[in-house]
Structure formats: C-alpha cells, structure tokens
Design a protein around this motif. Structure first.
Motif, PDB file in Angstrom:
ATOM      1  N   ASN A 276       3.058 -44.361  12.079  1.00 41.85           N
ATOM      2  CA  ASN A 276       3.149 -44.405  10.619  1.00 41.85           C
ATOM      3  C   ASN A 276       2.112 -43.526   9.935  1.00 41.85           C
ATOM      4  OD1 ASN A 276       5.422 -46.116  10.511  1.00 41.85           O
ATOM      5  ND2 ASN A 276       4.113 -47.875  10.923  1.00 41.85           N
ATOM      6  N   LEU A 277       0.900 -43.476  10.461  1.00 41.40           N
ATOM      7  CA  LEU A 277      -0.109 -42.593   9.880  1.00 41.40           C
ATOM      8  C   LEU A 277       0.295 -41.134  10.092  1.00 41.40           C
ATOM      9  CD1 LEU A 277      -2.743 -42.154   8.379  1.00 41.40           C
ATOM     10  CD2 LEU A 277      -3.939 -42.358  10.583  1.00 41.40           C
ATOM     11  N   GLY A 278       0.788 -40.803  11.264  1.00 41.15           N
ATOM     12  CA  GLY A 278       1.256 -39.439  11.520  1.00 41.15           C
ATOM     13  C   GLY A 278       2.349 -39.029  10.547  1.00 41.15           C
ATOM     14  N   LYS A 279       3.239 -39.934  10.261  1.00 44.16           N
ATOM     15  CA  LYS A 279       4.326 -39.677   9.304  1.00 44.16           C
ATOM     16  C   LYS A 279       3.762 -39.401   7.909  1.00 44.16           C
ATOM     17  CE  LYS A 279       8.611 -41.917   7.794  1.00 44.16           C
ATOM     18  NZ  LYS A 279       9.421 -43.120   7.942  1.00 44.16           N
ATOM     19  N   ILE A 280       2.815 -40.220   7.476  1.00 41.24           N
ATOM     20  CA  ILE A 280       2.177 -40.029   6.168  1.00 41.24           C
ATOM     21  C   ILE A 280       1.474 -38.671   6.108  1.00 41.24           C
ATOM     22  CG2 ILE A 280       0.299 -40.833   4.654  1.00 41.24           C
ATOM     23  CD1 ILE A 280       0.992 -43.706   5.711  1.00 41.24           C
ATOM     24  N   LEU A 281       0.715 -38.363   7.147  1.00 41.36           N
ATOM     25  CA  LEU A 281      -0.065 -37.116   7.149  1.00 41.36           C
ATOM     26  C   LEU A 281       0.817 -35.879   7.199  1.00 41.36           C
ATOM     27  CD1 LEU A 281      -3.010 -38.158   9.489  1.00 41.36           C
ATOM     28  CD2 LEU A 281      -2.976 -38.063   6.977  1.00 41.36           C
ATOM     29  N   SER A 282       2.006 -35.998   7.743  1.00 34.96           N
ATOM     30  CA  SER A 282       2.920 -34.853   7.764  1.00 34.96           C
ATOM     31  C   SER A 282       3.588 -34.644   6.411  1.00 34.96           C
ATOM     32  CB  SER A 282       3.969 -35.018   8.867  1.00 34.96           C
ATOM     33  OG  SER A 282       4.845 -36.074   8.563  1.00 34.96           O
ATOM     34  N   GLN A 283       3.490 -35.629   5.515  1.00 27.76           N
ATOM     35  CA  GLN A 283       4.142 -35.551   4.213  1.00 27.76           C
ATOM     36  C   GLN A 283       3.196 -35.319   3.037  1.00 27.76           C
ATOM     37  OE1 GLN A 283       6.257 -39.287   4.073  1.00 27.76           O
ATOM     38  NE2 GLN A 283       7.853 -38.574   5.474  1.00 27.76           N
ATOM     39  N   GLN A 284       1.904 -35.534   3.235  1.00 20.45           N
ATOM     40  CA  GLN A 284       0.976 -35.335   2.127  1.00 20.45           C
ATOM     41  C   GLN A 284      -0.351 -34.758   2.586  1.00 20.45           C
ATOM     42  OE1 GLN A 284      -0.880 -39.175   0.490  1.00 20.45           O
ATOM     43  NE2 GLN A 284       1.026 -39.951   1.395  1.00 20.45           N
ATOM     44  N   LYS A 285      -1.008 -34.045   1.668  1.00 19.50           N
ATOM     45  CA  LYS A 285      -2.300 -33.420   1.938  1.00 19.50           C
ATOM     46  C   LYS A 285      -3.396 -34.455   1.728  1.00 19.50           C
ATOM     47  CE  LYS A 285      -5.337 -29.935   2.106  1.00 19.50           C
ATOM     48  NZ  LYS A 285      -6.284 -30.220   3.137  1.00 19.50           N
TER      49      LYS A 285
ATOM     50  N   CYS B 166      -5.211 -39.584  15.336  1.00 19.01           N
ATOM     51  CA  CYS B 166      -4.335 -38.914  14.357  1.00 19.01           C
ATOM     52  C   CYS B 166      -5.147 -37.958  13.486  1.00 19.01           C
ATOM     53  CB  CYS B 166      -3.643 -39.934  13.463  1.00 19.01           C
ATOM     54  SG  CYS B 166      -2.137 -40.621  14.140  1.00 19.01           S
ATOM     55  N   ALA B 167      -6.277 -38.435  13.012  1.00 19.78           N
ATOM     56  CA  ALA B 167      -7.125 -37.587  12.161  1.00 19.78           C
ATOM     57  C   ALA B 167      -7.520 -36.311  12.905  1.00 19.78           C
ATOM     58  CB  ALA B 167      -8.367 -38.365  11.730  1.00 19.78           C
ATOM     59  N   LYS B 168      -7.945 -36.452  14.133  1.00 14.83           N
ATOM     60  CA  LYS B 168      -8.338 -35.279  14.913  1.00 14.83           C
ATOM     61  C   LYS B 168      -7.158 -34.332  15.107  1.00 14.83           C
ATOM     62  CE  LYS B 168     -10.503 -33.719  19.137  1.00 14.83           C
ATOM     63  NZ  LYS B 168     -11.128 -34.070  20.400  1.00 14.83           N
ATOM     64  N   ASN B 169      -5.998 -34.872  15.428  1.00 13.91           N
ATOM     65  CA  ASN B 169      -4.817 -34.034  15.647  1.00 13.91           C
ATOM     66  C   ASN B 169      -4.388 -33.292  14.387  1.00 13.91           C
ATOM     67  OD1 ASN B 169      -4.652 -34.670  18.367  1.00 13.91           O
ATOM     68  ND2 ASN B 169      -3.232 -36.351  18.047  1.00 13.91           N
ATOM     69  N   PHE B 170      -4.640 -33.868  13.225  1.00 15.36           N
ATOM     70  CA  PHE B 170      -4.295 -33.215  11.961  1.00 15.36           C
ATOM     71  C   PHE B 170      -5.464 -32.422  11.375  1.00 15.36           C
ATOM     72  CE2 PHE B 170      -0.676 -36.034  12.125  1.00 15.36           C
ATOM     73  CZ  PHE B 170       0.324 -35.345  11.451  1.00 15.36           C
ATOM     74  N   GLY B 171      -6.629 -32.452  12.036  1.00 15.48           N
ATOM     75  CA  GLY B 171      -7.801 -31.730  11.543  1.00 15.48           C
ATOM     76  C   GLY B 171      -8.370 -32.325  10.270  1.00 15.48           C
ATOM     77  N   ILE B 172      -8.331 -33.638  10.171  1.00 15.49           N
ATOM     78  CA  ILE B 172      -8.781 -34.353   8.976  1.00 15.49           C
ATOM     79  C   ILE B 172      -9.979 -35.233   9.327  1.00 15.49           C
ATOM     80  CG2 ILE B 172      -8.092 -36.082   7.248  1.00 15.49           C
ATOM     81  CD1 ILE B 172      -5.182 -35.181   7.732  1.00 15.49           C
ATOM     82  N   ASP B 173     -10.923 -35.291   8.424  1.00 17.04           N
ATOM     83  CA  ASP B 173     -12.072 -36.171   8.587  1.00 17.04           C
ATOM     84  C   ASP B 173     -11.611 -37.629   8.470  1.00 17.04           C
ATOM     85  OD1 ASP B 173     -14.768 -36.801   8.918  1.00 17.04           O
ATOM     86  OD2 ASP B 173     -15.218 -36.636   6.781  1.00 17.04           O
ATOM     87  N   ALA B 174     -12.275 -38.535   9.175  1.00 11.04           N
ATOM     88  CA  ALA B 174     -11.912 -39.953   9.111  1.00 11.04           C
ATOM     89  C   ALA B 174     -13.115 -40.820   9.429  1.00 11.04           C
ATOM     90  CB  ALA B 174     -10.779 -40.264  10.088  1.00 11.04           C
ATOM     91  N   VAL B 175     -13.053 -42.035   8.923  1.00  8.97           N
ATOM     92  CA  VAL B 175     -14.074 -43.032   9.200  1.00  8.97           C
ATOM     93  C   VAL B 175     -13.410 -44.407   9.192  1.00  8.97           C
ATOM     94  CG1 VAL B 175     -14.764 -43.310   6.775  1.00  8.97           C
ATOM     95  CG2 VAL B 175     -16.403 -43.844   8.604  1.00  8.97           C
ATOM     96  N   CYS B 176     -13.947 -45.307   9.997  1.00 10.03           N
ATOM     97  CA  CYS B 176     -13.481 -46.693  10.037  1.00 10.03           C
ATOM     98  C   CYS B 176     -14.593 -47.587   9.509  1.00 10.03           C
ATOM     99  CB  CYS B 176     -13.169 -47.122  11.474  1.00 10.03           C
ATOM    100  SG  CYS B 176     -11.926 -46.136  12.315  1.00 10.03           S
TER     101      CYS B 176
END
Length: 178
Positions: free
Chosen positions: A30-39, A131-141
């Motif tokens: 679901n996160l992958g789907k979101i990231l493929s649809q929005q910046k 997912c963040a790494k695969n999309f080249g996006i910063d992330a934190v938990c």
C-alpha cells in the motif's frame, strides 16, 4: 517539503495519518502504491512497539534503522538469501526496530533479539523504510512502547494502546509535525 504521515491502520489509526495496512506485506504494497502516485519528500511512520529488554513503557523511539529477523534466525537450521536490514541514515545512530508478522511473547527469545542490538519490535517499520529507500525518499519511524515482549505482551498492548496513541499525538504536535 511534503511529509507523508502514515500508520498501520486497524486499531492504530490517526485522523491526520494515512493508513497503509497491518504487517510487512500490506504496508509495503500500500505504501508503494501511494508513493507511485504522489510526490513525497519524507515519510513519517507512527505506531506502537514492544520492547525486547531495556526501555520504558510509553517512551517514544525514533528510528531509521530496521531489520526483519524472524524467530528462525536463532536456530542454525534456517537461512535467508535476502538482505534483512535497512538503515536510512548511516551517520545517525538510531534504535534498531525488528519487524515480523509475528509478535514476540517469549522473554527468552526477546533477550536474544536484545543481544543482537535490537531494542524494539514493530510489524511495519522494516517495510516502511525499505519502501522509502527504494523510492529514494527520506523516512523516519516514531514508535511508542506499549509493552515488553513477554507472556503478558498482548495484555499490556491492549491496556496501554490508547495512552500510547495519545503520547504519539502530543509528541508530533510538540515537533510541529501535525
């Protein structure tokens, strides 16, 4: 900068966060789907966690470092060909979170995780950071502890869950993220 705040959903929903599903597979898909649809510039994942050995209930842990170490790891009759660790911020030492579709309720196994340097567990953290790494996006938990990983894990999770969610809301508000 556009932040995307996500949560697992189910009983761990927040009105200001997008639910992505419970567990490693649902959250990744679901996160992958979101990231493929929005910046998105940064993913902020919020949720709860269990503590393997040392820590305090209701502490909030920040992490950019997760792994997927299954129970089978502790037996020499299993192996995996996958790279099961991820660290998005190598310059920053953060709490290591273990993710599995199973929750640890054995304090002896919890000690084994702690001996590996893993402090807490959350079902989705590994897939979020991957997912963040695969999309080249910063992330934190940001994860609030509800229980220790022992025979009472589920009982304390249930008893502490609402207060943990309140703590997370207050924490995010203080950091001006919501």
């Amino acid at each position: 900068m556009k932040n995307l705040i996500v949560c697992a959903g189910g009983n761990e929903q927040f009105e200001f966060a997008q639910s992505i599903g419970i567990g490693i597979v649902n959250s990744a898909f679901n996160l992958g789907k979101i990231l493929s649809q929005q910046k998105v510039d940064k993913i902020i994942f919020i949720g709860t966690c269990g503590i393997y050995q040392d820590g305090n209930i209701f502490d909030i842990y920040e992490s950019t470092n997760a792994c997927n170490i299954e129970y089978a790891y502790f037996f020499e009759t299993f192996y995996t060909p996958i790279n099961n660790t991820i660290n998005l911020n190598v310059s920053c030492e953060t709490t290591i979170v273990n993710s599995s579709n199973y929750i640890c309720s054995d304090k002896n196994i919890a000690k084994k995780y702690a001996q590996l340097g893993i402090k807490i567990e959350n079902m989705e953290a590994y897939s979020i950071l991957t997912c963040a790494k695969n999309f080249g996006i910063d992330a934190v938990c940001y994860l609030c502890a509800t229980n220790f990983c022992d025979e009472n894990a589920h009982k304390y999770f249930i008893n502490n869950h609402n207060k943990a969610k309140e703590k997370l809301i207050s924490f995010l508000s203080d950091k001006k993220l919501i």
